[in-house]
Motif scaffolding. Structure first.
Motif, short mmCIF file in Angstrom:
data_model
loop_
_atom_site.label_atom_id
_atom_site.label_comp_id
_atom_site.label_asym_id
_atom_site.label_seq_id
_atom_site.Cartn_x
_atom_site.Cartn_y
_atom_site.Cartn_z
N VAL A 1 -6.52 1.16 -7.34
CA VAL A 1 -6.04 2.39 -6.35
C VAL A 1 -5.06 2.82 -5.60
O VAL A 1 -4.11 1.57 -5.14
CB VAL A 1 -7.65 2.36 -5.38
CG1 VAL A 1 -7.37 1.22 -4.19
CG2 VAL A 1 -7.88 3.47 -4.36
N VAL A 2 -4.33 3.90 -5.75
CA VAL A 2 -3.38 4.11 -4.48
C VAL A 2 -3.83 4.69 -3.45
O VAL A 2 -3.97 5.56 -3.99
CB VAL A 2 -2.69 4.89 -5.82
CG1 VAL A 2 -0.96 5.48 -5.16
CG2 VAL A 2 -2.21 4.93 -7.33
N THR B 1 -6.47 -8.70 -0.01
CA THR B 1 -6.61 -7.77 -1.55
C THR B 1 -7.71 -8.89 -3.05
O THR B 1 -6.93 -8.21 -3.92
CB THR B 1 -5.07 -8.03 -2.70
OG1 THR B 1 -4.88 -9.20 -2.43
CG2 THR B 1 -3.75 -7.45 -1.53
N GLU B 2 -8.70 -8.80 -1.55
CA GLU B 2 -9.25 -9.87 -3.17
C GLU B 2 -11.24 -8.93 -2.10
O GLU B 2 -10.59 -8.58 -1.05
CB GLU B 2 -9.71 -11.31 -2.87
CG GLU B 2 -9.80 -11.87 -1.79
CD GLU B 2 -9.91 -13.28 -2.06
OE1 GLU B 2 -9.75 -13.68 -2.70
OE2 GLU B 2 -9.47 -13.45 -0.83
N PRO B 3 -12.45 -8.85 -2.41
CA PRO B 3 -13.65 -8.80 -2.01
C PRO B 3 -14.05 -9.52 -1.31
O PRO B 3 -14.05 -10.53 -1.66
CB PRO B 3 -14.07 -8.24 -2.85
CG PRO B 3 -13.89 -8.91 -4.39
CD PRO B 3 -12.25 -9.15 -4.54
N ILE C 1 -3.36 -1.46 -5.35
CA ILE C 1 -4.33 -2.80 -4.97
C ILE C 1 -5.54 -2.60 -5.62
O ILE C 1 -5.79 -1.62 -6.34
CB ILE C 1 -4.76 -2.59 -3.26
CG1 ILE C 1 -5.07 -1.50 -3.16
CG2 ILE C 1 -3.44 -2.72 -2.45
CD1 ILE C 1 -6.16 -1.82 -1.73
N PRO C 2 -6.48 -3.54 -6.17
CA PRO C 2 -7.51 -4.06 -6.78
C PRO C 2 -7.97 -2.86 -5.67
O PRO C 2 -8.24 -2.86 -4.41
CB PRO C 2 -7.59 -5.25 -6.60
CG PRO C 2 -6.61 -6.60 -6.16
CD PRO C 2 -5.11 -4.72 -5.35
N ARG C 3 -9.04 -2.00 -6.90
CA ARG C 3 -9.85 -1.53 -6.30
C ARG C 3 -11.28 -2.33 -5.75
O ARG C 3 -12.18 -1.54 -4.53
CB ARG C 3 -11.31 -0.59 -7.66
CG ARG C 3 -11.73 0.75 -7.27
CD ARG C 3 -11.56 1.08 -8.29
NE ARG C 3 -12.91 2.23 -7.82
CZ ARG C 3 -13.44 3.60 -8.51
NH1 ARG C 3 -12.58 3.21 -9.95
NH2 ARG C 3 -14.31 4.34 -8.73
N ASN C 4 -11.50 -3.46 -5.75
CA ASN C 4 -12.63 -4.16 -5.11
C ASN C 4 -11.97 -4.69 -3.70
O ASN C 4 -13.35 -5.11 -3.18
CB ASN C 4 -12.90 -5.12 -6.06
CG ASN C 4 -11.91 -5.96 -6.40
OD1 ASN C 4 -10.71 -6.15 -5.67
ND2 ASN C 4 -12.55 -7.01 -7.35
N ALA C 5 -11.02 -4.49 -4.05
CA ALA C 5 -10.60 -4.42 -2.34
C ALA C 5 -10.87 -3.57 -1.29
O ALA C 5 -10.92 -3.83 0.11
CB ALA C 5 -9.05 -5.11 -2.02
#
Length: 395
Positions: free
Chosen positions: A344-345, A357-359, A310-314
């Motif tokens: 990130v895993v 999956t978003e900030p 997923i995106p790291r900023n989530a």
């Protein structure tokens, strides 16, 4: 007079009472304003269902190309230095075996010739004794004497056949003179420096015609076609890579890759980058590659079983994310396996959950939200206004 005053007062009171009556009538005729319900704000969030799979990870690392083999040209003898058949200049290419530079060896050559002449004299002096006392080996020594050429390297001494012969030769200084000449011959070769490989000159410190002493650095040469990439890998990622791993290397804004292989992994932290140096040997592919060029490498790392990207900023608070359950945001903690620059895993959530999956800004636990349908053109924050109006009745 009194009657007149009473009449005026009554008229005034009548006017006041009439005004109040008319005002009340007008007020009763006014309709109450329509009341609208407060606008409801719906917050839409982007989600993705949790699905785990085996993930092949990689580490992006940057560094500069450098030659895998370079050599400093150090003078071992003294004298006037001269270039070989081509100028001693930076960027000059050469082939293996080419003469790079030479140092005037006239005096050394003459001294060597003098030593050989004295050695011949000593051999000529002992030949009669060898013929009488060591006749079984005289023929070999005589042939050796005749084979010596003052302009060539001294041949190897014949083998002695007895301890008595060995003692005789030692007392006549044959051995000591022979090895002194061989040492002078080895020293004479230091006046000429031949290229040990194909390459080019990368640095020149002394020009042709300069006088050099032992230890002077004349320049540096690098080997062509054997380059390596030195990249810095963070200490937290060093355990993910292994020696011998194949690596893809490419330049920024270029789709032309080179193949590489990890040849060495440092065992200490670089004080300048606070990371560990990893060395990647680059295989030539016909495209130009230069010493000092900046490249990017994609190093395959260990595989992660049952993970998701997923995106790291989530992620917030180091290991927390939002999941959407029945239009309500819930905070959940996850297990982070690997942090990448932008992703990130992780694992630790039940499969099937809708993961945000978003900030999110100003979001909190149990906050109401709605799933964003990507097929529809919906704003992230949309106002829905109830068109019904509520009228208040006049009591």
């Amino acid at each position: 007079m009194a009657t007149r005053r009473i009449i005026i007062v009554l008229i005034g009171l009548g006017i006041i009472v009439g005004s109040i009556f008319i005002m009340g009538a007008l007020v009763s005729m006014k309709k109450d304003p329509e009341k609208k319900t407060q606008a409801e704000i719906k917050r839409y969030v982007k989600t993705e269902p949790v699905r785990y799979s085996n993930i092949n990870t990689e580490i992006a690392a940057y560094g500069r190309v450098r030659t895998a083999e370079s050599l400093d040209l150090i003078a071992e003898v003294s004298g006037r230095m001269f270039a070989g058949p081509f100028p001693l200049k930076e960027g000059q290419r050469f082939k293996r075996g080419d003469l790079l530079f030479r140092i005037d060896d006239t005096e050394s050559k003459l001294n060597l010739q003098s030593q050989k002449s004295n050695f011949l004299r000593d051999l000529a002096a002992i030949l009669p004794d060898l013929k009488i006392d060591f006749s079984e080996n005289y023929t070999q020594w005589n042939s050796y004497f005749e084979s010596i050429d003052l302009n060539k390297s001294l041949p190897e001494l014949p083998a002695y056949k007895s301890q008595k012969e060995k003692t005789f030769l030692a007392t006549k200084s044959i051995f000591s003179n022979y090895y002194s000449i061989k040492s002078a011959e080895a020293n004479l070769r230091k006046y000429h420096f031949y290229a040990p490989f194909d390459g080019n000159i990368s640095l020149v410190n002394l020009q042709s015609g300069s006088y050099v002493n032992p230890g002077n650095n004349i320049g540096r040469i690098i080997r062509s076609g054997r380059l390596e990439l030195k990249v810095a890998v963070e200490t937290k990622d060093i355990g993910w890579i292994q020696k011998g791993t194949n690596v893809k290397v490419n330049a920024e804004n270029s789709d032309v890759p080179w193949k590489g292989i990890i040849t060495r992994i440092g065992e200490f932290v670089n004080q300048n980058t606070q990371s560990i140096d990893v060395f990647i040997a680059i295989e030539p592919n016909g495209n130009a590659l230069y010493d000092g060029q900046y490249l990017k490498s994609a190093i395959p790392a260990k595989s992660i079983e049952r993970g998701m990207i997923i995106p790291r900023n989530a992620i917030f608070n180091e290991n927390e994310v939002f999941v959407l359950q029945d239009t309500v945001l819930k905070v959940r903690r996850i297990n982070i396996h690997k942090l990448n620059p932008e992703t990130v895993v992780f694992s630790g959530l039940e499969e099937g959950l809708d993961l945000v999956t978003e900030p999110l800004v100003n979001a909190h636990n149990n906050m109401k939200a709605y799933k964003l349908e990507e097929k529809k053109d919906i704003n992230l924050e949309k106002k829905v206004v109830d068109t019904q109006t509520v009228k208040s009745s006049n009591p």
